[in-house]
Design a protein around this motif. Structure first.
Motif, PDB file in Angstrom:
ATOM      1  N   SER A 187       0.815  -1.203   0.000  1.00  0.00           N
ATOM      2  CA  SER A 187       0.000   0.000   0.000  1.00  0.00           C
ATOM      3  C   SER A 187       0.860   1.269   0.000  1.00  0.00           C
ATOM      4  O   SER A 187       1.941   1.310   0.597  1.00  0.00           O
ATOM      5  N   LYS A 188       0.358   2.307  -0.652  1.00  0.00           N
ATOM      6  CA  LYS A 188       1.033   3.600  -0.619  1.00  0.00           C
ATOM      7  C   LYS A 188       0.976   4.233   0.777  1.00  0.00           C
ATOM      8  O   LYS A 188       1.705   5.178   1.066  1.00  0.00           O
ATOM      9  N   GLU A 189       0.090   3.715   1.632  1.00  0.00           N
ATOM     10  CA  GLU A 189      -0.026   4.225   2.984  1.00  0.00           C
ATOM     11  C   GLU A 189       1.000   3.612   3.940  1.00  0.00           C
ATOM     12  O   GLU A 189       1.064   3.969   5.112  1.00  0.00           O
ATOM     13  N   SER A 190       1.816   2.681   3.435  1.00  0.00           N
ATOM     14  CA  SER A 190       2.787   2.009   4.296  1.00  0.00           C
ATOM     15  C   SER A 190       3.887   2.979   4.726  1.00  0.00           C
ATOM     16  O   SER A 190       4.180   3.964   4.050  1.00  0.00           O
ATOM     17  N   ARG A 191       4.485   2.670   5.872  1.00  0.00           N
ATOM     18  CA  ARG A 191       5.521   3.531   6.445  1.00  0.00           C
ATOM     19  C   ARG A 191       6.711   2.663   6.842  1.00  0.00           C
ATOM     20  O   ARG A 191       6.539   1.627   7.486  1.00  0.00           O
ATOM     21  N   THR A 276       7.942  -2.386   6.240  1.00  0.00           N
ATOM     22  CA  THR A 276       7.010  -1.277   6.470  1.00  0.00           C
ATOM     23  C   THR A 276       5.883  -1.719   7.392  1.00  0.00           C
ATOM     24  O   THR A 276       5.694  -2.907   7.650  1.00  0.00           O
ATOM     25  N   THR A 278       1.605  -0.845   7.904  1.00  0.00           N
ATOM     26  CA  THR A 278       0.405  -0.201   7.363  1.00  0.00           C
ATOM     27  C   THR A 278      -0.742  -0.412   8.334  1.00  0.00           C
ATOM     28  O   THR A 278      -1.014  -1.544   8.747  1.00  0.00           O
ATOM     29  N   LYS A 279      -1.410   0.668   8.691  1.00  0.00           N
ATOM     30  CA  LYS A 279      -2.573   0.557   9.570  1.00  0.00           C
ATOM     31  C   LYS A 279      -3.766   0.046   8.758  1.00  0.00           C
ATOM     32  O   LYS A 279      -4.004   0.483   7.636  1.00  0.00           O
ATOM     33  N   LEU A 295      -8.045  -0.847   4.106  1.00  0.00           N
ATOM     34  CA  LEU A 295      -7.390   0.423   4.435  1.00  0.00           C
ATOM     35  C   LEU A 295      -8.442   1.421   4.884  1.00  0.00           C
ATOM     36  O   LEU A 295      -9.652   1.146   4.860  1.00  0.00           O
ATOM     37  N   ASP A 296      -8.010   2.604   5.290  1.00  0.00           N
ATOM     38  CA  ASP A 296      -8.945   3.621   5.784  1.00  0.00           C
ATOM     39  C   ASP A 296      -9.994   4.002   4.755  1.00  0.00           C
ATOM     40  O   ASP A 296     -11.130   4.335   5.104  1.00  0.00           O
ATOM     41  N   ASP A 297      -9.633   3.954   3.462  1.00  0.00           N
ATOM     42  CA  ASP A 297     -10.583   4.341   2.414  1.00  0.00           C
ATOM     43  C   ASP A 297     -11.511   3.185   2.002  1.00  0.00           C
ATOM     44  O   ASP A 297     -12.312   3.329   1.085  1.00  0.00           O
ATOM     45  N   GLN A 333       2.335   4.261  15.942  1.00  0.00           N
ATOM     46  CA  GLN A 333       1.665   4.827  14.784  1.00  0.00           C
ATOM     47  C   GLN A 333       0.249   5.204  15.177  1.00  0.00           C
ATOM     48  O   GLN A 333      -0.451   4.454  15.824  1.00  0.00           O
TER      49      GLN A 333
END
Length: 334
Positions: A187-191, A276, A278-279, A295-297, A333
């Protein structure tokens, strides 16, 4: 002990667990069977769950590294036990085997009629196990030729099972099926993350990213978590699932109250993969339903191929991030 790294397997196609379990590779290659739990080449055989002791005295464990899925759950005294799921293959010998707990029932319901290997259970739980959609493969129903104490281990951390004769007795076990997650791109939301600390009242796991092995390796109570084969336990797909944990009506033989992890409902989770975090959100309508991961979306949160770990806890994990202006170490996070 000598550590050995897992070989990485590269797939040409993204495999969804909602698929039939086959993928057509390019360049004229024949269809390969893909295991629905790992997304890697492998058969979708009978699904078998195995309860492992997870106290310090029980380590190293024998055969956990060969599981398709591993669940970490809280038991009496704030300690943990493992439930490992096998379907692509199962080792001939596993240890140390321990008893069933009430949390196991709902966790396993999503797999269908699974075989369940465990040492025993308290008398009050036996009717519940008998009514569950499980095949009882416990030591209570099998001879010492199948379940025995390893002389190299100390009881009660010594019970070992020979799986081949046990599996031969139970052709009624259903083949594995998808349980809700799917595999795909990061995911692009990963950190980026260095490590995560997961805690229970009297146990803790530290998940550390190891770029050489391409997975998060685990420390158990501050010690490297190594199998009897010398492999560092862990994976490139570790899910920290926040659940409600509350006292049940059951207790152990010394009076310790058995906690129950609630896996039906919804909540927050964290996916650790590819260095990474990801929430995510998780939701499950009934014990028999698959769990949805998003994901959140609302879009799907994709898992990484390979062994999958679920660590069920009611404590927010603590993450350590790379030192950058945007991320500070030893913070959670949000």
């Amino acid at each position: 002990m000598r550590f050995r790294a897992l070989g990485a397997i590269s797939l040409v196609a993204v495999v969804s667990l909602s698929s039939c379990g086959r993928v057509n590779f390019s360049h004229g290659a024949k269809d390969q069977v893909i295991n629905v739990l790992t997304g890697l080449p492998g058969k979708n055989g009978p699904v078998v769950a195995v309860k492992f002791d997870d106290t310090r005295e029980a380590h190293p464990q024998d055969g956990v590294e060969r599981a398709d899925v591993v669940f970490v759950t809280e038991v009496e005294g704030g300690l943990t036990r493992l439930m490992a799921i096998y379907s692509s293959s199962i080792p001939d010998q596993l240890a140390p085997i321990r008893s069933a707990r009430i949390s196991d029932i709902d966790i396993l319901a999503q797999f269908g009629k699974a075989g369940f290997i465990y040492s025993g259970s308290q008398k009050k739980m036996r009717p519940i196990l008998a009514n569950a959609n499980l095949v009882n493969m416990s030591a209570e129903r099998n001879p010492p030729s199948i379940f025995f104490n390893d002389p190299q281990r100390i009881t009660p951390y010594a019970m070992t099972v020979r799986t081949s004769p046990l599996l031969a007795k139970h052709p009624e076990i259903e083949k594995v099926k998808a349980i809700g997650y799917s595999f795909g791109k990061l995911s692009k939301e990963s950190r980026p993350v260095i490590e995560a600390l997961v805690e229970w009242p009297n146990a803790r796991y530290t998940l550390k990213w190891n770029s050489d092995l391409g997975k998060f390796v685990t420390d158990h109570d501050g010690r490297p978590n190594v199998s009897t084969s010398g492999e560092l336990l862990g994976s490139n797909c570790m899910i920290i699932q926040l659940v409600e944990i509350h006292p049940s009506e059951f207790h152990d033989k010394v009076g310790g109250i058995t906690p129950k992890s609630t896996v039906v409902g919804n909540g927050v989770a964290y996916l650790l993969r590819d260095g990474t975090v990801t929430k995510m959100k998780w939701s499950r309508q009934t014990p028999q339903s698959p769990t949805k991961w998003s994901l959140d979306d609302g879009s799907p949160a994709f898992f990484a191929n390979g062994q999958v770990w679920f660590l069920l806890t009611d404590k927010e994990p603590k993450f350590k991030y790379p030192s950058t202006p945007e991320a500070k170490s030893s913070t959670s996070q949000k």
